[in-house]
Design a protein around this motif. Structure first.
Motif, PDB file in Angstrom:
ATOM      1  N   ASN A   5       0.800  -1.226   0.000  1.00 58.33           N
ATOM      2  CA  ASN A   5       0.000   0.000   0.000  1.00 58.33           C
ATOM      3  C   ASN A   5       0.831   1.273   0.000  1.00 58.33           C
ATOM      4  O   ASN A   5       0.327   2.337   0.349  1.00 58.33           O
ATOM      5  CB  ASN A   5      -0.935  -0.003   1.209  1.00 58.33           C
ATOM      6  CG  ASN A   5      -2.049  -0.986   1.044  1.00 58.33           C
ATOM      7  OD1 ASN A   5      -2.906  -0.821   0.186  1.00 58.33           O
ATOM      8  ND2 ASN A   5      -2.033  -2.045   1.833  1.00 58.33           N
ATOM      9  N   VAL A   6       2.090   1.180  -0.399  1.00 61.72           N
ATOM     10  CA  VAL A   6       2.973   2.350  -0.370  1.00 61.72           C
ATOM     11  C   VAL A   6       2.428   3.487  -1.238  1.00 61.72           C
ATOM     12  O   VAL A   6       2.624   4.659  -0.920  1.00 61.72           O
ATOM     13  CB  VAL A   6       4.418   1.968  -0.754  1.00 61.72           C
ATOM     14  CG1 VAL A   6       4.540   1.625  -2.215  1.00 61.72           C
ATOM     15  CG2 VAL A   6       5.396   3.055  -0.369  1.00 61.72           C
ATOM     16  N   ASP A   7       1.708   3.175  -2.312  1.00 57.17           N
ATOM     17  CA  ASP A   7       1.166   4.212  -3.197  1.00 57.17           C
ATOM     18  C   ASP A   7      -0.336   4.428  -3.037  1.00 57.17           C
ATOM     19  O   ASP A   7      -0.951   5.101  -3.860  1.00 57.17           O
ATOM     20  CB  ASP A   7       1.467   3.853  -4.657  1.00 57.17           C
ATOM     21  CG  ASP A   7       2.943   3.973  -4.979  1.00 57.17           C
ATOM     22  OD1 ASP A   7       3.614   4.843  -4.390  1.00 57.17           O
ATOM     23  OD2 ASP A   7       3.434   3.192  -5.819  1.00 57.17           O
ATOM     24  N   THR A   8      -0.931   3.878  -1.990  1.00 59.21           N
ATOM     25  CA  THR A   8      -2.364   4.038  -1.763  1.00 59.21           C
ATOM     26  C   THR A   8      -2.620   5.365  -1.061  1.00 59.21           C
ATOM     27  O   THR A   8      -2.106   5.601   0.036  1.00 59.21           O
ATOM     28  CB  THR A   8      -2.907   2.874  -0.904  1.00 59.21           C
ATOM     29  OG1 THR A   8      -2.621   1.648  -1.569  1.00 59.21           O
ATOM     30  CG2 THR A   8      -4.392   3.015  -0.687  1.00 59.21           C
ATOM     31  N   ASP A  48      -0.677  16.523  -7.742  1.00 60.10           N
ATOM     32  CA  ASP A  48      -1.105  15.911  -8.999  1.00 60.10           C
ATOM     33  C   ASP A  48      -2.518  16.406  -9.294  1.00 60.10           C
ATOM     34  O   ASP A  48      -3.504  15.806  -8.876  1.00 60.10           O
ATOM     35  CB  ASP A  48      -1.072  14.389  -8.898  1.00 60.10           C
ATOM     36  CG  ASP A  48      -1.431  13.707 -10.212  1.00 60.10           C
ATOM     37  OD1 ASP A  48      -1.667  14.419 -11.211  1.00 60.10           O
ATOM     38  OD2 ASP A  48      -1.471  12.462 -10.232  1.00 60.10           O
ATOM     39  N   HIS A  52      -5.273  13.970 -10.429  1.00 56.89           N
ATOM     40  CA  HIS A  52      -5.727  12.863  -9.581  1.00 56.89           C
ATOM     41  C   HIS A  52      -7.158  13.125  -9.110  1.00 56.89           C
ATOM     42  O   HIS A  52      -7.513  14.249  -8.771  1.00 56.89           O
ATOM     43  CB  HIS A  52      -4.795  12.716  -8.376  1.00 56.89           C
ATOM     44  CG  HIS A  52      -4.950  11.417  -7.660  1.00 56.89           C
ATOM     45  ND1 HIS A  52      -5.936  11.195  -6.739  1.00 56.89           N
ATOM     46  CD2 HIS A  52      -4.247  10.259  -7.742  1.00 56.89           C
ATOM     47  CE1 HIS A  52      -5.843   9.966  -6.284  1.00 56.89           C
ATOM     48  NE2 HIS A  52      -4.809   9.375  -6.872  1.00 56.89           N
ATOM     49  N   VAL A  67       0.940  15.079  -1.955  1.00 57.36           N
ATOM     50  CA  VAL A  67       1.335  14.819  -3.333  1.00 57.36           C
ATOM     51  C   VAL A  67       0.645  15.833  -4.240  1.00 57.36           C
ATOM     52  O   VAL A  67      -0.568  16.055  -4.133  1.00 57.36           O
ATOM     53  CB  VAL A  67       0.944  13.380  -3.760  1.00 57.36           C
ATOM     54  CG1 VAL A  67       1.331  13.116  -5.196  1.00 57.36           C
ATOM     55  CG2 VAL A  67       1.561  12.358  -2.828  1.00 57.36           C
ATOM     56  N   GLY A 112      -1.032  11.358   0.329  1.00 58.06           N
ATOM     57  CA  GLY A 112      -0.481  10.052  -0.040  1.00 58.06           C
ATOM     58  C   GLY A 112      -0.402   9.183   1.199  1.00 58.06           C
ATOM     59  O   GLY A 112      -1.139   9.385   2.166  1.00 58.06           O
ATOM     60  N   SER A 113       0.485   8.220   1.200  1.00 55.28           N
ATOM     61  CA  SER A 113       0.660   7.367   2.383  1.00 55.28           C
ATOM     62  C   SER A 113       1.872   7.837   3.188  1.00 55.28           C
ATOM     63  O   SER A 113       2.672   8.628   2.706  1.00 55.28           O
ATOM     64  CB  SER A 113       0.850   5.906   1.963  1.00 55.28           C
ATOM     65  OG  SER A 113       2.134   5.718   1.422  1.00 55.28           O
TER      66      SER A 113
END
Length: 129
Positions: free
Chosen positions: A31-34, A73, A76, A71, A87-88
């Protein structure tokens, strides 16, 4: 209870605790990018049984309350009016280090378990003679 069974119980509890730790670490890595995911942490606790032999038990899973990464973006779907989203708070390098430590601890407990079994088998062979 014999010393051999006590030793097997202690090492088995260590194996269980490290396996749980590896599961938690793998969830964090997955889940590093969740967005909005908080890192999970699991403490270990010593439990003393009736025979005063301490065993390791995993505690309750806790969530890391440190700041989530902001983050930028704008494209998104979770982005706010400024183009940022949460982010996480998972640090991949820290998780890999935790995974390596848990793996080595697991292997050490497994080796201890095997050695205890071999010693018990050797004792049984001596007693049969």
């Amino acid at each position: 209870m014999s010393a051999f069974s006590e030793a097997l119980g202690v090492t088995a509890s260590g194996l269980k605790a490290q396996a749980t730790r590896l599961r938690i670490v793998s969830e964090n890595i997955a889940n590093v990018d969740t967005p909005g995911y908080r890192r999970k942490m699991i403490p270990f606790e010593l439990q003393r049984g009736a025979n005063e032999v301490a065993q390791v038990e995993p505690g309750r899973v806790r969530l890391d309350q440190s700041e989530l990464e902001r983050v930028f973006d704008p494209s998104h779907p979770l982005a706010d009016e400024n183009g940022n989203y949460d982010g996480s708070n998972v640090n991949l390098i820290l998780e890999i280090a935790d995974a390596r430590e848990a793996q080595r601890s697991y292997e050490a407990n497994l080796k201890m378990f095997q050695q205890t079994r071999e010693m018990a088998s050797g004792l049984m062979e001596l007693l049969r003679r």
